[in-house]
Scaffold this motif. Structure first.
Motif, mmCIF file in Angstrom:
data_model
loop_
_atom_site.group_PDB
_atom_site.id
_atom_site.type_symbol
_atom_site.label_atom_id
_atom_site.label_comp_id
_atom_site.label_asym_id
_atom_site.label_seq_id
_atom_site.Cartn_x
_atom_site.Cartn_y
_atom_site.Cartn_z
ATOM 1 N N VAL A 1 0.830 -1.201 0.000
ATOM 2 C CA VAL A 1 0.000 0.000 0.000
ATOM 3 C C VAL A 1 0.871 1.260 0.000
ATOM 4 N N SER A 2 1.941 1.235 0.773
ATOM 5 C CA SER A 2 2.828 2.401 0.859
ATOM 6 C C SER A 2 3.749 2.517 -0.348
ATOM 7 N N GLU B 1 8.682 -1.903 7.857
ATOM 8 C CA GLU B 1 7.407 -1.942 8.589
ATOM 9 C C GLU B 1 6.303 -1.374 7.707
ATOM 10 N N GLU B 2 5.149 -2.022 7.772
ATOM 11 C CA GLU B 2 4.014 -1.651 6.924
ATOM 12 C C GLU B 2 2.733 -1.829 7.735
ATOM 13 N N SER B 3 1.880 -0.804 7.749
ATOM 14 C CA SER B 3 0.661 -0.879 8.557
ATOM 15 C C SER B 3 -0.409 -1.760 7.915
ATOM 16 N N MET C 1 2.637 -9.537 6.783
ATOM 17 C CA MET C 1 2.659 -8.290 7.542
ATOM 18 C C MET C 1 4.047 -8.103 8.150
ATOM 19 N N VAL C 2 4.463 -6.829 8.255
ATOM 20 C CA VAL C 2 5.788 -6.477 8.760
ATOM 21 C C VAL C 2 5.610 -5.482 9.897
ATOM 22 N N SER D 1 -9.191 -0.999 12.600
ATOM 23 C CA SER D 1 -7.736 -0.914 12.639
ATOM 24 C C SER D 1 -7.224 -0.411 13.980
ATOM 25 N N ARG D 2 -8.086 0.191 14.776
ATOM 26 C CA ARG D 2 -7.683 0.707 16.090
ATOM 27 C C ARG D 2 -7.639 -0.395 17.138
#
Length: 329
Positions: free
Chosen positions: A218-219, A240-242, A260-261, A306-307
């Motif tokens: 995504v980033s 790192e990736e959200s 996921m990272v 996501s929270r």
């Protein structure tokens, strides 16, 4: 840390390596290749499990750690009488090899028929306040722990893997590593993998056919699309990736998985019976997130965000969320 795909680690081998049975019988790997991870909070060299690796001890706590540490555990279970369907994938290329062990099933939602456990769900703490002193404090320490674990499991440093495979001292199909992604009869194993930033991710193609591994981010910072000829491998170092990385093969369109990272060690991927346990979490109120990649509420099993859900963690204690029934993913 930048992602890199070292060119010297992409290694094509001779004709013999392209033919199953050329050096002996094929190993029935589909049943065992996913067992290369280690528990969240543990060392990469720990006993095999489908949980995500979190690396080995490295000394100091990172950031302002809480004044104590606790554990969060639970189990995700399917709450409907009928199990979700896993339809056959449309295998329209290289059928002789890809379907050699039978039909390939879609793994969008995987529920164990005996335990009703939900596999391949990412469970993690959102923005923890610190890192336990027995865990690596930064990406460099994570990488060092990974390299030590790789050498222990395989007898050589990862930097020597290409040479060892070329000289037939190591069989690529026998390589073991935390957080490894394998390709077995045109399907990724495991379907979901989580790693900590700094930990190399080894992607194998021990198959007699070519693949590629397209990583969508995504980033944009983790994107890649290297070709993988037969009996080759790639090493990725992701940032790192959200959001989850989507990993797929453009040659075989049905092949896909998620990764996921994280920049901390408080994560895990649920195992076959849906269980998860995250140890040494900073005490206090933490946000626990579950996703598949759709979000699941950690308390109700309904639609999450996501929270995450607020969980109170007390020093030295275990928060057992019990069975969390999920009725839709």
């Amino acid at each position: 840390m930048r992602m890199r795909v070292p060119g010297n680690l992409l290694l094509g081998l001779g004709v013999c390596a392209l033919v199953v049975g050329c050096g002996g019988e094929e190993t029935p790997r589909r049943r065992v290749v996913a067992q290369q991870g280690s528990p969240a909070g543990g060392a990469p060299g720990a006993a095999p499990t489908t949980a995500a690796p979190a690396a080995a001890p490295a000394g100091d706590a990172a950031g302002d750690a809480a004044a104590g540490w606790g554990t969060i555990k639970g189990r995700l279970v399917w709450g409907k009488p009928e199990l979700p369907k896993m339809p056959d994938l449309d295998v329209n290329k290289d059928k002789e090899w890809c379907l050699k062990e039978g039909a390939l099933k879609a793994e969008t939602v995987v529920v164990d028929p005996e335990t009703k456990g939900i596999k391949n769900v990412f469970v993690y703490v959102r923005k923890p306040s610190g890192v336990h002193p027995d865990m690596p404090k930064d990406a460099a320490a994570v990488k060092a722990a990974y390299e030590a674990a790789f050498k222990e499991k395989n007898g050589i440093p990862i930097s020597e893997l290409a040479k060892a495979v070329a000289e037939k001292k190591v069989k690529l199909a026998d390589v073991k590593a935390p957080g490894m992604i394998d390709q077995v009869h045109c399907q990724y194993y495991p379907h979901a993998v989580a790693v900590r930033e700094g930990q190399p991710t080894l992607v194998l193609n021990p198959e007699p056919i070519a693949h590629n591994v397209k990583v969508s981010s995504v980033s944009g910072k983790n994107e890649a699309n290297p070709n993988m000829p037969p009996n080759t491998f790639q090493v990725f170092e992701w940032q790192e990736e959200s959001q989850p990385l989507k990993i797929e093969c453009s040659i075989h369109g049905w092949m896909n998985m998620y990764g996921m990272v994280f920049d901390h060690p408080y994560f895990i991927v649920t195992d076959k019976d849906g269980s998860f346990e995250i140890k040494n979490v900073p005490a206090g109120e933490v946000a626990l997130v579950m996703r598949n990649p759709k979000y699941i509420d950690a308390k109700t099993g309904g639609k999450g965000s996501s929270r995450g859900a607020k969980i109170a963690v007390k020093p030295g204690e275990t928060v057992d969320l019990g069975e969390i029934e999920v009725t839709g993913l």
